[in-house]
Motif scaffolding. Structure first.
Motif, PDB file in Angstrom:
ATOM      1  N   SER A   1     -36.727  -1.272 -27.193  1.00  0.00           N
ATOM      2  CA  SER A   1     -35.461  -0.749 -26.708  1.00  0.00           C
ATOM      3  C   SER A   1     -35.664  -0.246 -25.293  1.00  0.00           C
ATOM      4  O   SER A   1     -36.790  -0.090 -24.828  1.00  0.00           O
ATOM      5  CB  SER A   1     -34.961   0.408 -27.594  1.00  0.00           C
ATOM      6  N   THR A   2     -34.564  -0.005 -24.602  1.00  0.00           N
ATOM      7  CA  THR A   2     -34.626   0.594 -23.267  1.00  0.00           C
ATOM      8  C   THR A   2     -33.591   1.709 -23.180  1.00  0.00           C
ATOM      9  O   THR A   2     -32.710   1.835 -24.036  1.00  0.00           O
ATOM     10  CB  THR A   2     -34.333  -0.431 -22.161  1.00  0.00           C
ATOM     11  N   GLY A   3     -33.713   2.526 -22.137  1.00  0.00           N
ATOM     12  CA  GLY A   3     -32.763   3.601 -21.904  1.00  0.00           C
ATOM     13  C   GLY A   3     -31.846   3.292 -20.751  1.00  0.00           C
ATOM     14  O   GLY A   3     -31.795   2.167 -20.250  1.00  0.00           O
ATOM     15  N   SER A   4     -31.105   4.288 -20.356  1.00  0.00           N
ATOM     16  CA  SER A   4     -30.158   4.157 -19.252  1.00  0.00           C
ATOM     17  C   SER A   4     -30.650   4.961 -18.057  1.00  0.00           C
ATOM     18  O   SER A   4     -31.259   6.023 -18.219  1.00  0.00           O
ATOM     19  CB  SER A   4     -28.774   4.654 -19.687  1.00  0.00           C
ATOM     20  N   SER A   5     -30.357   4.458 -16.862  1.00  0.00           N
ATOM     21  CA  SER A   5     -30.757   5.170 -15.646  1.00  0.00           C
ATOM     22  C   SER A   5     -29.870   6.377 -15.376  1.00  0.00           C
ATOM     23  O   SER A   5     -30.221   7.229 -14.560  1.00  0.00           O
ATOM     24  CB  SER A   5     -30.699   4.221 -14.448  1.00  0.00           C
ATOM     25  N   ILE A   6     -28.731   6.474 -16.057  1.00  0.00           N
ATOM     26  CA  ILE A   6     -27.808   7.582 -15.800  1.00  0.00           C
ATOM     27  C   ILE A   6     -27.419   8.342 -17.063  1.00  0.00           C
ATOM     28  O   ILE A   6     -27.155   9.539 -17.013  1.00  0.00           O
ATOM     29  CB  ILE A   6     -26.539   7.058 -15.080  1.00  0.00           C
TER      30      ILE A   6
END
Length: 471
Positions: free
Chosen positions: A273-278
């Motif tokens: 999975s990945t996250g969000s930059s904001i």
């Protein structure tokens, strides 16, 4: 100076050098090119066409070149145009006249397609290996799923309940067919064109079977024109990749849906999975989305080669230089996608309670209620209409059809008895689908055994293919 420059009074325009060069792409096939050259040189010596001393010098020179390319010590010059000329030019610089004799009895036409067929075989094997990895992960997930149920869907609307294992096994069977297509692509590539020369064969007494055996080909191609102009084997490989990519895209789409807050059927591991930059709260199924997105480029690779080949007369045409980039891209993309998908499946967490809770929506028992009426003598079309009215009544009451009072059922048809409750039991509904290939636990267990057996057969076939030398 180009190898074909003797015919020309002036060199090619500078702009054409980069435009016409295939070296940026086919340099990836240096191992295949060197293997083909070593086999060709050994055959020339065995046939008395070149001396054994020249053949030994060629072999030693080629082995040194391969070592230097692998170590990154040899820098390619775009002026060499392609990997074949790059290797031959470097060989001649190293071993002199012996290197200049290597090209006796062959053309870049048969040389290039020999390299490409060797590469296609190796790529197909890698794809089959990755395919088995994902099938194993899905089989394990199906075994772990047990009696977990979820809403089966059509049109992305709740339709009928199914076992989660049954759903996963559908993808196992897709991948099983993909494996067969990948194996067919391997077999299609497993024929040697070497010795066909430019298009008509050669007057030198070449032993094509010797080079074929040396390179691990199962046979030689019968017709010299066909040998240099055929790219069907690449189309087979790219088609196998395109269909597999489509299957992976469908699974990727389901993973995106299942991992959303609206569904919550699975939780992906942090590693996939990945996250969000904001937005700090986000956990995105980026890799499932990327697999879904890469399907387009793989299909594009197939279409590109089909369009390239569609209007070409026999035999070789420069258009065919465009054959390798798409095939290499498609195979590598699908291999990576299979590997990443296997990682996602093997590390996800299944939220069986969320799947069960979703069963309370969508009137999943409706078909079985209609079947209840049919079994009591009502024609199916009439039963369909009766149950449709019951669903409408449930919608008006903001409940599921299974929550309607028995009086409502009796008002709809005097064929309903109190035993209608069994037709409303979702676990009983699942258990009733006992036909071969159905979703009943016993049927799914039998299906699982067949899928596992087929997996083991394919795994054994891969073990045999592993003995085939890759170049």
């Amino acid at each position: 100076m180009a190898l074909w420059s003797g015919r020309f009074e002036e060199g090619a325009a500078p702009v054409t050098q980069e435009f016409g060069a295939s070296l940026p792409v086919d340099k990836a096939l240096y191992r295949q090119d060197i293997a083909g050259s070593k086999a060709h040189a050994a055959m020339l010596a065995a046939q008395g066409i070149i001396s054994k001393e020249d053949a030994a010098a060629i072999r030693d020179g080629l082995e040194g070149i391969e070592e230097d390319i692998t170590a990154g010590k040899l820098v390619f010059d775009i002026a060499d145009e392609d990997i074949h000329m790059a290797v031959e030019s470097e060989l001649t610089r190293r071993v002199g006249e012996a290197g200049a004799r290597l090209h006796t009895g062959r053309s870049r036409n048969d040389q290039a397609v020999t390299d490409t067929r060797l590469a296609a075989k190796a790529l197909a094997k890698r794809l089959m290996h990755a395919n088995l990895g994902l099938r194993c992960a899905l089989l394990d997930a199906a075994a772990e799923a047990g009696d977990t149920v979820l809403p089966g869907m059509t049109h992305l609307q709740h339709a009928q309940p199914v076992l989660f294992a049954h759903h996963l096994l559908a993808y196992v069977w897709m991948l099983t067919r993909d494996f067969a297509r990948m194996r067919a692509a391997f077999d299609a590539a497993d024929a040697s064109p070497l010795g066909a020369a430019a298009l008509a064969g050669t007057s030198y007494p070449l032993d094509r079977h010797m080079t074929a055996e040396e390179l691990g080909f199962a046979q030689v191609i019968e017709n010299s024109l066909d040998a240099v102009s055929d790219r069907d084997f690449l189309l087979d490989l790219e088609y196998a990749c395109a269909v597999c990519a489509m299957h992976l895209s469908r699974l990727g789409e389901e993973i995106v849906l299942w991992s959303s807050q609206e569904f919550g059927f699975i939780t992906l591991s942090d590693a996939f999975s990945t996250g969000s930059s904001i937005m700090p709260q986000k956990k995105n199924p980026d890799f499932a989305e990327l697999i879904r997105g890469k399907c387009g480029r793989v299909v594009g690779d197939l279409v590109q080669l089909l369009v390239t080949m569609k209007g070409l007369p026999l035999a070789y045409n420069k258009d065919m230089q465009e054959d390798k980039e798409g095939a290499l891209d498609a195979a590598r993309t699908v291999e990576q996608s299979l590997t990443v998908m296997a990682g996602m499946v093997s590390t996800w967490t299944v939220n069986a309670d969320r799947m069960r809770a979703a069963m309370d929506r969508g009137h999943l028992a409706a078909t079985d209620v209609a079947d209840y009426l049919v079994k009591h003598g009502m024609p199916f079309r009439e039963a369909h209409a009766v149950v449709g009215h019951l669903v409408l009544e449930a919608e008006k009451r903001s409940c599921d059809i299974s929550e309607l009072p028995i009086e409502v059922f009796k008002a709809a048809s005097d064929l309903f008895g109190r035993d209608i409750t069994r037709a409303l039991d979702l676990d009983a509904i699942v258990a009733a689908r006992t036909t071969e290939g159905g979703t009943a636990p016993a049927a799914v267990e039998a299906q699982f055994r067949r899928a596992r057996a087929r997996y083991l057969v394919d795994e054994s076939s891969m073990a045999l293919l592993s003995a085939v030398i890759d170049f």
